[in-house]
Structures are given as C-alpha cells and as structure tokens.
Design a protein around this motif. Sequence first.
Motif, short mmCIF file in Angstrom:
data_model
loop_
_atom_site.label_atom_id
_atom_site.label_comp_id
_atom_site.label_asym_id
_atom_site.label_seq_id
_atom_site.Cartn_x
_atom_site.Cartn_y
_atom_site.Cartn_z
N THR A 2 0.83 -1.19 0.00
CA THR A 2 0.00 0.00 0.00
C THR A 2 0.87 1.25 0.00
O THR A 2 1.86 1.33 0.73
N VAL A 3 0.50 2.22 -0.82
CA VAL A 3 1.18 3.51 -0.82
C VAL A 3 0.39 4.43 0.09
O VAL A 3 -0.82 4.61 -0.08
N HIS A 4 1.06 4.99 1.08
CA HIS A 4 0.43 5.91 2.02
C HIS A 4 0.43 7.30 1.40
O HIS A 4 1.47 7.83 1.02
N SER A 5 -0.75 7.90 1.32
CA SER A 5 -0.92 9.20 0.68
C SER A 5 -0.75 10.33 1.69
O SER A 5 -0.63 10.10 2.89
N ASN A 6 -0.78 11.55 1.18
CA ASN A 6 -0.70 12.74 2.03
C ASN A 6 -2.13 13.17 2.40
O ASN A 6 -3.05 13.08 1.57
N PHE A 7 -2.32 13.62 3.63
CA PHE A 7 -3.63 14.07 4.10
C PHE A 7 -3.70 15.58 3.93
O PHE A 7 -3.03 16.33 4.64
N ILE A 8 -4.50 16.03 2.95
CA ILE A 8 -4.60 17.45 2.63
C ILE A 8 -6.08 17.83 2.59
O ILE A 8 -6.86 17.23 1.85
N GLU A 11 -8.66 15.05 3.01
CA GLU A 11 -8.69 13.94 2.05
C GLU A 11 -7.29 13.35 1.89
O GLU A 11 -6.28 14.06 2.00
N TRP A 12 -7.24 12.06 1.59
CA TRP A 12 -5.97 11.39 1.28
C TRP A 12 -5.66 11.63 -0.19
O TRP A 12 -6.48 11.33 -1.05
N VAL A 13 -4.50 12.21 -0.48
CA VAL A 13 -4.13 12.62 -1.83
C VAL A 13 -2.85 11.90 -2.25
O VAL A 13 -1.82 12.00 -1.57
N SER A 14 -2.92 11.23 -3.38
CA SER A 14 -1.73 10.57 -3.93
C SER A 14 -0.88 11.59 -4.68
O SER A 14 -1.39 12.59 -5.18
N GLY A 15 0.40 11.31 -4.77
CA GLY A 15 1.30 12.19 -5.47
C GLY A 15 1.81 11.57 -6.76
O GLY A 15 1.45 10.45 -7.11
N VAL A 31 9.34 -0.11 5.99
CA VAL A 31 8.32 0.41 6.91
C VAL A 31 7.04 0.72 6.14
O VAL A 31 5.94 0.45 6.60
N GLY A 32 7.18 1.27 4.96
CA GLY A 32 6.03 1.59 4.13
C GLY A 32 6.46 2.30 2.86
O GLY A 32 7.61 2.69 2.72
N GLU A 33 5.52 2.44 1.95
CA GLU A 33 5.73 3.18 0.71
C GLU A 33 4.94 4.48 0.85
O GLU A 33 3.74 4.45 1.14
N TYR A 34 5.60 5.62 0.66
CA TYR A 34 4.98 6.91 0.96
C TYR A 34 4.98 7.84 -0.24
O TYR A 34 5.98 7.97 -0.95
N THR A 35 3.84 8.50 -0.44
CA THR A 35 3.68 9.48 -1.52
C THR A 35 4.68 10.61 -1.33
O THR A 35 4.88 11.10 -0.21
N GLN A 36 5.26 11.04 -2.43
CA GLN A 36 6.12 12.21 -2.45
C GLN A 36 5.31 13.35 -3.04
O GLN A 36 4.89 13.30 -4.19
N GLU A 43 0.87 23.82 -2.19
CA GLU A 43 -0.09 24.91 -2.40
C GLU A 43 -1.47 24.54 -1.86
O GLU A 43 -2.14 25.36 -1.23
N ALA A 44 -1.90 23.31 -2.09
CA ALA A 44 -3.21 22.86 -1.60
C ALA A 44 -3.25 22.82 -0.08
O ALA A 44 -4.24 23.22 0.54
N ALA A 45 -2.16 22.35 0.54
CA ALA A 45 -2.11 22.29 2.00
C ALA A 45 -2.11 23.69 2.61
O ALA A 45 -2.81 23.94 3.61
N VAL A 46 -1.36 24.60 2.03
CA VAL A 46 -1.34 25.98 2.53
C VAL A 46 -2.70 26.63 2.35
O VAL A 46 -3.20 27.32 3.26
N ALA A 47 -3.34 26.41 1.21
CA ALA A 47 -4.67 26.97 0.97
C ALA A 47 -5.68 26.43 1.99
O ALA A 47 -6.52 27.18 2.51
N ALA A 48 -5.59 25.14 2.29
CA ALA A 48 -6.49 24.55 3.28
C ALA A 48 -6.24 25.14 4.66
O ALA A 48 -7.19 25.43 5.40
N ALA A 49 -4.98 25.34 5.00
CA ALA A 49 -4.65 25.93 6.30
C ALA A 49 -5.16 27.38 6.38
O ALA A 49 -5.71 27.79 7.41
N ARG A 50 -5.00 28.12 5.30
CA ARG A 50 -5.50 29.50 5.28
C ARG A 50 -7.02 29.54 5.41
O ARG A 50 -7.58 30.40 6.08
N ALA A 51 -7.70 28.60 4.75
CA ALA A 51 -9.16 28.56 4.82
C ALA A 51 -9.64 28.19 6.23
O ALA A 51 -10.68 28.67 6.68
#
Length: 142
Positions: A2-8, A11-15, A31-36, A43-51
């Motif tokens: 399983t590829v672990h995605s980023n939580f933005i 939502e879980w977002v693949s890279g 240990v795991g496979e992780y999205t880069q 930009e999406a994470a910063v926009a979510a934090a600003r919102a």
Amino acid sequence: MTVHSNFINGEWVSGPASSPNLNPSNLADVVGEYTQGDASHVEAAVAAARAAFPAWSTSGIQARSDALDKIGTEILARREELGTLLAREEGKTRPEGIGEVTRAGHIFKFFAGECLRMAGDTLPSVRPNIGVEITREPIGVV
C-alpha cells in the motif's frame, strides 16, 4: 504494498511518485511506501490551512484545549503501536521509540492545559500611571 498518501484538506491525496521508507537498522524491513508530494500539494495544504485559519483563530480556548487533549490521549493510547513504528522508521530501539511517543503525548496534554491559562505579561511604562500589556494572538498560517 500500500502507498500511504498525504492528508490534505480532509482527504488522502496521492502524489506523482512514491518512495519506500526503510528501517535504517535493517534495510530489508520496508516500513512503508509513501507518496512524495510536489508543489501543487504544498499549495493545496497551505490553501487549506489559510481557509481553516479564521474559524480556528477565533475558536475559544476550551475548544483548543479539547483538541490538544484529544490528540494527546490518542497518542498515549497507541504508544506501543506508534513507538514500535517510530523505532522501525528511525532505527532506534523499541523502548526509545515508545518513550519518544509517550513524551509527545504528554506534551500535547501539557499544552492542552496551557490553553486554559490566560497568559501575558504586564510591564511598567516609562510614562506615569500607564501599563503595558503583552498578549499572544494567532497571526496566520506560517
């Protein structure tokens, strides 16, 4: 694997790519496979934090305390699991990993209590009958 995605933004977002995280003390242990993430993820994470900032920055101190306390409680409840994972990820001993996770849980719970203390400094002014009050207020996403 399983590829672990980023939580933005809830939502879980693949890279565009992923990479394995290897246990440095046992390179055969993945240990795991992780999205880069890429710039668009930042930009999406910063926009979510600003919102989220206006509501969070004006929330009451009890809501902030409750959120931090809940996080600390969850970390402490899962200290064995998280400590074992941390030990694998960083190549340290399991007791060290569990100890580090336990400390993190305690830090969250400590700052949950600190939220409820109205803190600030009152200093004398060079002008007679005037005081200077210093308080901390959220300024935005950093």
